[in-house]
Design a protein around this motif. Structure first.
Motif, short mmCIF file in Angstrom:
data_model
loop_
_atom_site.label_atom_id
_atom_site.label_comp_id
_atom_site.label_asym_id
_atom_site.label_seq_id
_atom_site.Cartn_x
_atom_site.Cartn_y
_atom_site.Cartn_z
N PRO A 182 -0.01 5.50 3.79
CA PRO A 182 -0.21 4.04 3.83
C PRO A 182 -0.33 3.39 2.46
O PRO A 182 0.16 2.28 2.26
CB PRO A 182 -1.51 3.88 4.61
N ASP A 183 -0.97 4.06 1.50
CA ASP A 183 -1.13 3.43 0.19
C ASP A 183 0.22 3.27 -0.51
O ASP A 183 0.50 2.24 -1.12
CB ASP A 183 -2.13 4.20 -0.67
N SER B 51 2.30 0.46 1.11
CA SER B 51 1.96 -0.87 0.62
C SER B 51 2.62 -1.14 -0.74
O SER B 51 3.03 -2.27 -1.02
CB SER B 51 0.45 -1.04 0.51
N TRP B 52 2.77 -0.12 -1.57
CA TRP B 52 3.46 -0.30 -2.85
C TRP B 52 4.94 -0.54 -2.63
O TRP B 52 5.54 -1.43 -3.24
CB TRP B 52 3.23 0.92 -3.75
N HIS C 288 6.43 -1.90 -0.20
CA HIS C 288 6.68 -3.20 0.42
C HIS C 288 6.04 -4.35 -0.34
O HIS C 288 5.85 -5.43 0.21
CB HIS C 288 6.21 -3.17 1.87
N GLN D 80 3.09 -5.05 -1.33
CA GLN D 80 1.78 -5.56 -0.94
C GLN D 80 0.77 -5.37 -2.07
O GLN D 80 -0.23 -6.08 -2.11
CB GLN D 80 1.31 -4.87 0.34
#
Length: 130
Positions: free
Chosen positions: A65-66, A69-70, A72, A74
């Motif tokens: 997940p981390d 987020s990078w 995409h 976020q």
């Protein structure tokens, strides 16, 4: 799989075309699963383009997940520097096991014998005469 199949089998990892496309791009990090992340150039919105090269089969559920987020946009910086440390109670990310031998199969599944536990008695079938 040998190197001879690499130009043709995209599902086993990055193809030769992908590797040529990454020339001049910057490797920014690697996750615990061995996936390598790259950044370079800009997209049509002017943001930096970002890629992941999977370690093993190309499966998007293998991106933690981390790093998702990078990828995409976020978070602006790589997760190691921009996100807080994981909490004690957080479990590590796991890949999607659907379609593998490790997938969840309930008691009534054919792979588990096709027999399910009898009903508990709180169900009453409808009949047209009733």
């Amino acid at each position: 799989m040998g190197i001879n199949l690499n130009p043709f089998t995209w599902w086993n990892g990055a193809t030769v075309g992908t590797w040529f496309g990454l020339r001049g791009k910057t490797s920014v990090g690697e996750d615990a699963l061995g996936n390598v992340y790259y950044q370079g150039g800009t997209d049509t919105a002017g943001r930096p383009r970002r890629w992941v090269i999977y370690s093993g089969s190309n499966d998007a559920s293998r991106v933690p997940p981390d790093w998702f987020s990078w990828l995409h946009h976020q978070v602006d910086d790589v997760p190691d520097r921009s996100l807080p440390e994981p909490r004690r109670w957080e479990k590590p990310a796991a890949a999607n096991l659907t379609g593998t031998a490790m997938a969840y199969r309930p008691a009534g599944a054919l792979e588990k014998g096709g027999r399910r536990a009898p009903a508990t008695g709180d169900y009453e079938a409808w009949t047209p005469e009733g």
